[in-house]
Motif scaffolding. Sequence first.
Motif, PDB file in Angstrom:
ATOM      1  N   MET A  53       1.006  -1.233   0.133  1.00 13.12           N
ATOM      2  CA  MET A  53      -0.049  -0.076  -0.136  1.00 13.12           C
ATOM      3  C   MET A  53       0.964   1.084  -0.183  1.00 13.12           C
ATOM      4  N   VAL A  54       0.301   2.270  -0.741  1.00 13.20           N
ATOM      5  CA  VAL A  54       1.084   3.217  -0.874  1.00 13.20           C
ATOM      6  C   VAL A  54       0.321   4.388   0.058  1.00 13.20           C
ATOM      7  N   SER A  55       1.140   5.133   0.680  1.00 16.67           N
ATOM      8  CA  SER A  55       0.467   6.057   1.683  1.00 16.67           C
ATOM      9  C   SER A  55       0.607   7.536   1.034  1.00 16.67           C
ATOM     10  N   GLU A  56      -0.326   8.455   1.581  1.00 19.17           N
ATOM     11  CA  GLU A  56      -0.353   9.912   1.057  1.00 19.17           C
ATOM     12  C   GLU A  56       1.024  10.558   1.200  1.00 19.17           C
TER      13      GLU A  56
ATOM     14  N   ASP B 208       3.694   8.809   0.793  1.00 14.39           N
ATOM     15  CA  ASP B 208       4.636   8.311  -0.208  1.00 14.39           C
ATOM     16  C   ASP B 208       4.347   9.000  -1.405  1.00 14.39           C
ATOM     17  N   VAL B 209       2.960   9.441  -1.877  1.00 14.76           N
ATOM     18  CA  VAL B 209       2.628   9.906  -2.890  1.00 14.76           C
ATOM     19  C   VAL B 209       3.254  11.431  -2.890  1.00 14.76           C
ATOM     20  N   LEU B 210       3.366  11.838  -1.827  1.00 15.44           N
ATOM     21  CA  LEU B 210       3.940  13.452  -1.879  1.00 15.44           C
ATOM     22  C   LEU B 210       5.352  13.298  -2.139  1.00 15.44           C
TER      23      LEU B 210
ATOM     24  N   ILE C 150       6.986  11.172  -3.926  1.00 16.43           N
ATOM     25  CA  ILE C 150       6.959  11.035  -5.187  1.00 16.43           C
ATOM     26  C   ILE C 150       6.863  12.261  -6.224  1.00 16.43           C
ATOM     27  N   ALA C 151       5.923  12.941  -5.746  1.00 15.05           N
ATOM     28  CA  ALA C 151       5.599  14.227  -6.203  1.00 15.05           C
ATOM     29  C   ALA C 151       6.803  14.901  -6.311  1.00 15.05           C
ATOM     30  N   LYS C 152       7.227  15.206  -5.177  1.00 12.95           N
ATOM     31  CA  LYS C 152       8.600  15.914  -4.947  1.00 12.95           C
ATOM     32  C   LYS C 152       9.654  15.542  -5.911  1.00 12.95           C
ATOM     33  N   LEU C 153       9.880  14.235  -5.929  1.00 12.52           N
ATOM     34  CA  LEU C 153      10.808  13.702  -6.788  1.00 12.52           C
ATOM     35  C   LEU C 153      10.668  14.401  -8.309  1.00 12.52           C
ATOM     36  N   ALA C 154       9.342  14.142  -8.703  1.00 13.14           N
ATOM     37  CA  ALA C 154       8.920  14.505 -10.067  1.00 13.14           C
ATOM     38  C   ALA C 154       8.638  15.758 -10.370  1.00 13.14           C
ATOM     39  N   ASP C 155       9.000  16.924  -9.073  1.00 14.48           N
ATOM     40  CA  ASP C 155       8.629  18.071  -9.457  1.00 14.48           C
ATOM     41  C   ASP C 155       7.351  18.579  -9.918  1.00 14.48           C
ATOM     42  N   ILE C 156       6.381  17.658  -9.348  1.00 14.27           N
ATOM     43  CA  ILE C 156       4.698  17.751  -9.514  1.00 14.27           C
ATOM     44  C   ILE C 156       3.912  18.231  -8.816  1.00 14.27           C
ATOM     45  N   GLY C 157       3.384  19.397  -8.764  1.00 12.05           N
ATOM     46  CA  GLY C 157       2.609  19.837  -7.475  1.00 12.05           C
ATOM     47  C   GLY C 157       1.278  19.132  -7.474  1.00 12.05           C
ATOM     48  N   ILE C 158       0.831  18.776  -6.273  1.00 13.16           N
ATOM     49  CA  ILE C 158      -0.311  18.234  -5.890  1.00 13.16           C
ATOM     50  C   ILE C 158      -1.177  19.121  -4.809  1.00 13.16           C
ATOM     51  N   ALA C 159      -2.493  19.443  -5.207  1.00 13.78           N
ATOM     52  CA  ALA C 159      -3.197  20.166  -4.137  1.00 13.78           C
ATOM     53  C   ALA C 159      -3.483  19.322  -2.903  1.00 13.78           C
ATOM     54  N   MET C 160      -3.555  19.652  -1.812  1.00 12.00           N
ATOM     55  CA  MET C 160      -3.934  18.836  -0.839  1.00 12.00           C
ATOM     56  C   MET C 160      -5.339  18.138  -0.995  1.00 12.00           C
ATOM     57  N   SER C 161      -6.241  18.907  -1.640  1.00 14.76           N
ATOM     58  CA  SER C 161      -7.524  18.349  -1.911  1.00 14.76           C
ATOM     59  C   SER C 161      -7.518  17.143  -3.076  1.00 14.76           C
ATOM     60  N   GLU C 162      -6.460  17.080  -3.653  1.00 15.59           N
ATOM     61  CA  GLU C 162      -6.602  16.048  -4.805  1.00 15.59           C
ATOM     62  C   GLU C 162      -5.819  14.676  -3.924  1.00 15.59           C
ATOM     63  N   LEU C 163      -5.005  14.967  -3.001  1.00 15.13           N
ATOM     64  CA  LEU C 163      -4.028  13.913  -2.410  1.00 15.13           C
ATOM     65  C   LEU C 163      -4.726  12.313  -2.295  1.00 15.13           C
ATOM     66  N   GLY C 164      -5.918  12.641  -1.540  1.00 18.06           N
ATOM     67  CA  GLY C 164      -6.793  11.238  -1.204  1.00 18.06           C
ATOM     68  C   GLY C 164      -7.008  10.439  -2.419  1.00 18.06           C
ATOM     69  N   GLU C 165      -7.569  11.216  -3.348  1.00 22.07           N
ATOM     70  CA  GLU C 165      -8.136  10.427  -4.495  1.00 22.07           C
ATOM     71  C   GLU C 165      -6.939  10.174  -5.282  1.00 22.07           C
TER      72      GLU C 165
ATOM     73  N   LEU D  88       3.733  10.565 -12.171  1.00 22.65           N
ATOM     74  CA  LEU D  88       3.953  10.080 -10.862  1.00 22.65           C
ATOM     75  C   LEU D  88       4.091   8.441 -10.681  1.00 22.65           C
ATOM     76  N   LEU D  89       3.365   7.676 -11.471  1.00 24.57           N
ATOM     77  CA  LEU D  89       3.314   6.339 -11.535  1.00 24.57           C
ATOM     78  C   LEU D  89       4.852   5.887 -12.155  1.00 24.57           C
TER      79      LEU D  89
END
Lengths: 89, 425
Positions: free
Chosen positions: A1-4, A6-8, A10-25, B309-310
């Motif tokens: 299982m990947v946690s929120e 973990d996603v944050l 990965i997003a940092k590694l990829a220079d991809i912004g994610i809004a907190m409102s999107e994180l759960g989905e 991301l994936l």
Amino acid sequence: MVSENDVLHIAKLADIGIAMSELGEFTEQFNAILGYFNILDNLTTDGDFDCPLVNVFREDKVGIPLSQKKALANSHNPENGYIRAPRVI
Amino acid sequence: MSDAYNAFLSDIEIPSSAAGPLAGIRVAVKDNISTKNIPTTCASKMLLGYIPPYDAHAVELLKAAGATIAGKTNMDEFGMGTTTENSAFGPTLNPRDTTRVTGGSSGGSAAVVAAGIVRMALGSDTGGSIRCPASYCGIVGLKPTYGRVSRYGLIAYANSFEQIGPMAANVTDVARLFSVIAGGDHRDSTSVDKPYDFTELHASVEGKIIGIPKEYFGEGIDTNIAKIIETSIDKFEELGAVTLEVSLPSLQYALSAYYITCTCEASSNLGRFDGVRYGPKPEMTNLWHDAYTKIRETGFGPEVRRRILLGTFALSTGYYGKYYVKAQHAKQLIRHDFRRVLTDCDLLAGPTMPGIAPKIGELVDDPLRMYQTDILTIPANIAGIPAISLPCGTFHGMPVGLQLMGKIFGEEVLLNAALAFEEMT
């Protein structure tokens, strides 16, 4: 299982912004997709790849590249023929 | 919307005065194929305002053949999608039923052909992006053998799979357009110099052995679609072909192998979009990671960010072996399976898509279900073989596509068989 978190990460590694409102989905969809990929756990990975590799490098030849003006045409505020980027430090 | 279907992102026409096989013919071009002096956005806000300073090789060939470039067509952002709903500029509507999607990612190209706005169009196919919209819109679309058409000027998403290919209302026009764009180009190191001779096109399938992979009629395939495809395959027997049931057991791994590989390639390829050399201007006083992160959050849509991301995850330390390496082994098994069955068979046949075009909005919030609709088109991209989608009937008034797959560089046999089928139906 990947946690929120973990996603944050990965997003940092990829220079991809994610809004907190999107994180759960995003995290939920991530886990559904990664769960599907688990079918590959059934594969054994013995043996080498049989894809033949061919050298595609050629002798260096001087060609006619894009002009500097054209190469810079889509960049913002080029300076003295250089592309400007945000500050590093 | 510049047209009734939101199919064009730019309707700038570039006429050519060259005499050639496409003289006087209007050809639309998917918006991930570079066109000199015409905006090229990949249906992304990230490339708003980008004007390529050069033409893609395929576009150079169109102009030299006398074609008029009829505009740039809508698509899923950077080619990432199966419905054309992932465009930053709104979905393209299916001309056969405007409440339904066109399929994707070359949905705009399929729509302008299906609506009769242009005679031909270029699409690109990474995991089915020509064949899916061809099937959903009731036209013909060919994914060529990997390497047969130069990718120079095609804005990269997943290089190891994608090919530019022709779309038209009938097999003859697809073959005519293919004959113009096929051939070698030193600027694409994966390109192979294998031109296609249009004068060799003739309706013929007699004596050919057509393999029917049982996996193409398994779980997830609408039984009504399967029945239409089986009836179509019977027609090949009436034309003198022999059909043979075959099995490709490694296809169980295809969807995972494809999505892992393409997202890994996307995470690398799309690293170039940071607003510095093109695209929206980053905040120059911010530190570069902060500036790029913001630009890439607002410039990319959710599906593009999800795939980056994936891919980043699957390539990261600790997961590379579990995902990327396994996916490459799975790809090899799949290639072996296709090589084996295509030793015994000249062609393979099955449905292009598991169902008819979904309603707009039906799949867009469920990415895994969306990915699963690619299950029948992805294998040809992994195997590198040519594949064509042909209209073969309707269900609930919507087109159904028959998919024929051929041997590597076997477009001649594939197109001749497709023409024989088309002339009979």
